[in-house]
Structure formats: C-alpha cells, structure tokens
Design a protein around this motif. Structure first.
Motif, PDB file in Angstrom:
ATOM      1  N   LEU A 222      14.450  71.538  42.770  1.00 19.90           N
ATOM      2  CA  LEU A 222      13.385  71.051  41.902  1.00 19.90           C
ATOM      3  C   LEU A 222      12.124  70.772  42.712  1.00 19.90           C
ATOM      4  CD1 LEU A 222      12.480  70.134  39.092  1.00 19.90           C
ATOM      5  CD2 LEU A 222      13.365  67.850  39.645  1.00 19.90           C
ATOM      6  N   ALA A 223      12.295  70.157  43.884  1.00 24.73           N
ATOM      7  CA  ALA A 223      11.124  69.888  44.738  1.00 24.73           C
ATOM      8  C   ALA A 223      10.479  71.183  45.208  1.00 24.73           C
ATOM      9  CB  ALA A 223      11.540  69.031  45.933  1.00 24.73           C
ATOM     10  N   ASP A 224      11.309  72.222  45.419  1.00 23.29           N
ATOM     11  CA  ASP A 224      10.773  73.503  45.878  1.00 23.29           C
ATOM     12  C   ASP A 224      10.014  74.251  44.798  1.00 23.29           C
ATOM     13  OD1 ASP A 224      11.684  73.176  48.440  1.00 23.29           O
ATOM     14  OD2 ASP A 224      13.572  74.243  48.103  1.00 23.29           O
ATOM     15  N   THR A 225      10.054  73.768  43.578  1.00 28.18           N
ATOM     16  CA  THR A 225       9.286  74.426  42.520  1.00 28.18           C
ATOM     17  C   THR A 225       7.819  74.018  42.556  1.00 28.18           C
ATOM     18  OG1 THR A 225       9.769  72.658  40.920  1.00 28.18           O
ATOM     19  CG2 THR A 225      11.310  74.533  41.026  1.00 28.18           C
ATOM     20  N   ARG A 226       7.452  73.012  43.370  1.00 31.61           N
ATOM     21  CA  ARG A 226       6.069  72.547  43.422  1.00 31.61           C
ATOM     22  C   ARG A 226       5.535  72.727  44.840  1.00 31.61           C
ATOM     23  NH1 ARG A 226       5.868  70.443  38.532  1.00 31.61           N
ATOM     24  NH2 ARG A 226       3.639  69.937  38.678  1.00 31.61           N
TER      25      ARG A 226
END
Length: 455
Positions: A222-226
């Motif tokens: 999820l963090a890697d999506t931003r």
C-alpha cells in the motif's frame, strides 16, 4: 713632330686625371666626421628586467568533466496498479519541494489484503482465547478425575484384601478392577489433551505470524502505491500518465536532487601529485595505499567553471578520488561536489549547474615554501638572460621544476636578487652591453599570478 706632340698630349691627360682623383680623395678625407657618443649609445639595447624574489605560490591542477546530480532517484513501481493520481507539475524540468506527492497507484487491492489479514488475526485471537479456556477446564477436570482415581485405587486395594480372605467373590473383585482401569483411562485422556495444548498453541502462533506477515506485506504494498519526493528535486524524464497501468519493475520517472551536484573531473596525474604534495601527510599513514587516507581533501580548494564562460563558476569541495585511472586518458578521476547549485542562479547570465554541463575544474593548494618564479617566456632553451651588475648580458642555464599558468618555477640556476631579462633580445650575445629597465608592474603581476589571483 706630329707623333711626338700626340704622345705628349695623352700623357698630359693621364696626369691631369690622376691629379683630379687625388684631389677628390683628399677632400673626402678632410671632410670625414667621427661617430659621436650619442650614436654609440643608440647601439646598446634597452631591455625590461625583473628582480627575482621567492614568491608565495599556489599550486594548481586543472581537469574537465561533466556535471551530474549528486543524488538521483529512479522511481520504479514495486507493485502493479492503475495510476489514479498524478501531480500536475510532474513534468520534465520542473522543480518540486520535498514531501510533494507526485504519483499514486490504485490502493484498493492492498487495502482489501490488509483487511483480510486483520480479520484472520482476529479469528486467531479468538481461537487462542478458546484454547486458553479449554486448557483451564481440562486442568480442573483432570484434578477431579485424579481424585476419583485415587478413590478407585484405594477401593481396589480393599476389595483385593477381602478377596484374598475369601470374603467376597471374584466377580466383585473384577468389577472393581474394571472401574479402576476405566478411571485410569479417563485421567490419561485428560493428560493427553493437556500435553497437546502447547502444540496447538504453537500452530496458532505460526498461523498468526503468517497473517501478520501478509498484513505487513500488504501495508508495504500500500505504501508503494504512493510516490512522495524524498528531497527537493528536479524532474527528469517521465514515462507514465494518468490512468496508465504500471507493472512491477517499470520505471515511472527520473528526478535529480537539487541539494548538490558533482563533477568527476579528469586531472592529469603529474598535476594532481604536484598539488597534493603540499597537503599530503606522507608520514602520518605510511602503510596507507589509498590516496584519500594520506591527503586532507578539505585542504584542496576547488572551483568549477562553465567551459567557455570564465565568469560562470561555482565553489566546490573535493569529496573523494575515484578508484583507478581513466582507461582512455590515464587521468585521475577527482570527484568535486558543489553544494546548493541552484542558489544565486540568475539565468541566463548565471545558469544553474545542471547535469550534462561540460565544465572545467581547478584544484589548488598553497606551496609548502616560497618559490622562485619567472615568466615562462623568459626561459630560452633551458636558460635565462640576466643583466649583470655591470649591465652586461649573461646567459645562465636553469632547471625548470614545472610550468603553470605561463609561469616557470625555477628549481636551480637562479638566486634571489638576480635581474632576469624578460624581453627577447636579438641578437643575444653573452657579455654585450645592455640598458636594463626595472619593470615593477610586471613584478606585481607575477606576484598576483603566483598567488592565483584572477585565475
């Protein structure tokens, strides 16, 4: 008579011609003038001289290279997903501050994965509480069954004594035995159940760790999506658009830090050795193989100059010396860092030091001791012309240690106070008279250039 008179007339003409010639010669000799003192003085050449004195010298090494960002970011997708957000300024050349959200991928899948993992963790927590309750109940039952077994064992002993005396039948004795064995089985069953509880607890813990791992992985995804700017940056090439689908491993965009830039300057080895000779601690680390361990890089002054534009320059610092020589030019690769290359920029007069700019690098350090310096043009085939105390020209051989910025540093052959002729007399005859004129302006210029002023 006629022949005699004709012969006499020819001799008279010859005598008259000789007399006229002698008279002309006598007249020229009588009118001859000897050269005056002024004409003799005009034959003595007037030459500019400087008085050689030890000067504070700044050793210089020059190189060239291409500027690059000290830190670059290649934004690569670690997870797949559709681009749902894209900063409007995410375009090549734009400067964005630290913390700016540049790009976002669809996070739905990873949020669902987090929710699923958390639900499984909640279920496992419930199972753990149930297992704790079972363990507590089993222990209480086991205590009761052990008390009952104790009673059965005592009853069996009493029945056995009665049977041995013949006071009861065998069937009564066997019945008590069966009751005792049954009670033993009940106790053993409860003990087995208690023995399996630690194993069941370990299984629950393992499943719990797996669920936690899936949850943390989903959170990482999820963090890697931003994509958020880790520092003040300048955007380079952008390869993704809004609503495009990114694949894991795909390069989305490039960006360079604006905090510092660096140049890997190619410097000739003899120049670099000469400059670092004044600051190298050759005795401080006798076993050191790395030049950086023996040289105080902070003692080197570094300037980066835009090639072709002398007025555009940046102050830098030598941060390291790259390993090995350049295989093509056999030069040393000195890395110079320029802090805050975007400050004080006033395009187009003073541009920003951007990646790809071809620049020249000047490294300098003070000489350990003053040196005798003359203009390089004053050295003629390994010798200089001096004006002696009697104002005579003297050709003296000298040893030139090295040349730098049109200056020749003399290692041997000159002494302080010698008057060096800086002109190029033609002809230059050893011992001829000269008229020396002291050039104080050139001496001052020589001093300034030796100290590195205006370089």
């Amino acid at each position: 008579m006629a022949k005699g008179s004709s012969f006499l007339r020819r001799w008279i003409w010859v005598v008259l011609g000789l007399a006229v010639g002698l008279a002309l010669v006598a007249l020229l000799v009588a009118n001859r003038q000897s050269p005056g003192q002024g004409e003799a003085a005009r034959d003595v050449p007037t030459l500019s001289v400087i008085e050689v004195q030890p000067l504070e010298l700044r050793l210089v090494a020059r190189g060239h290279g291409v500027a690059r960002a000290a830190e670059s970011w290649r934004a690569t997708a670690n997870v797949g997903g559709r681009v749902v957000e894209r900063h409007p300024e995410l375009e090549s050349g734009n400067i964005l501050p630290e913390g700016t959200e540049l790009l976002a991928l669809d996070p739905t899948r990873y949020r669902l994965a987090i929710a699923e993992a958390e639900a499984e963790l909640a279920s496992l927590d419930a199972e753990k509480r149930q297992l704790d309750t079972e363990e507590e109940n089993t222990r209480e039952l086991l205590a009761l069954e052990r008390e009952r077994l104790d009673l059965e064992e005592k009853e069996l002993e009493r029945v056995q004594r009665l049977a041995d005396r013949g006071q009861i039948s065998r069937s009564a004795r066997d019945k008590q035995r069966r009751a005792t064995v049954t009670q033993r089985q009940a106790v053993a069953k409860l003990e087995n159940e208690l023995a399996l509880i630690p194993t069941r607890r370990k299984q629950l813990q393992a499943r719990r760790e797996q669920a936690r791992t899936r949850r943390e992985q989903a959170r990482e995804d999820l963090a890697d999506t931003r994509f958020e700017a880790p520092y003040d940056l300048r955007v380079g090439e952008v390869d993704i658009e809004l609503h495009d689908r990114a694949s894991p491993g795909q390069l989305l965009f490039r960006a360079d830090s604006t905090e510092s830039a660096e140049v890997e300057a190619h410097v000739p080895l003899p120049m670099l050795r000469r400059v670092v000779g004044g600051v190298a601690d050759l005795e401080g680390a006798p076993g050191a193989l790395d030049l950086q361990e023996r040289v105080g890089l902070q003692a080197l002054d570094a300037q980066v100059v835009l090639a072709g534009v002398r007025d555009v320059r940046w102050r830098g610092r030598v941060t390291r010396i790259a390993s090995g020589l350049d295989p093509t030019t056999r030069t040393v690769r000195v890395v110079v860092t320029v802090d805050a290359p975007y400050e004080k920029a006033e395009p187009p007069e003073r541009p920003v030091l951007q990646p790809g700019m071809y620049v020249r690098v000047r490294l300098s350090a003070p000489s350990p001791e003053p040196r005798l310096v003359v203009p390089a043009s004053a050295v003629h085939d390994g010798a200089v012309y001096l004006a002696t105390g009697e104002d005579r020209l003297e050709r003296r051989p000298v040893t030139v240690a090295f040349e730098q910025d049109d200056l020749a540093v003399i290692a041997d052959g000159l002494a302080p106070g010698d008057r060096v002729i800086v002109d190029d007399p033609v002809p230059a005859v050893d011992g001829m008279a000269v008229d020396p004129r002291h050039d104080e302006a050139l001496e001052e210029e020589l001093r300034r250039r030796a100290e590195g002023a205006g370089a």
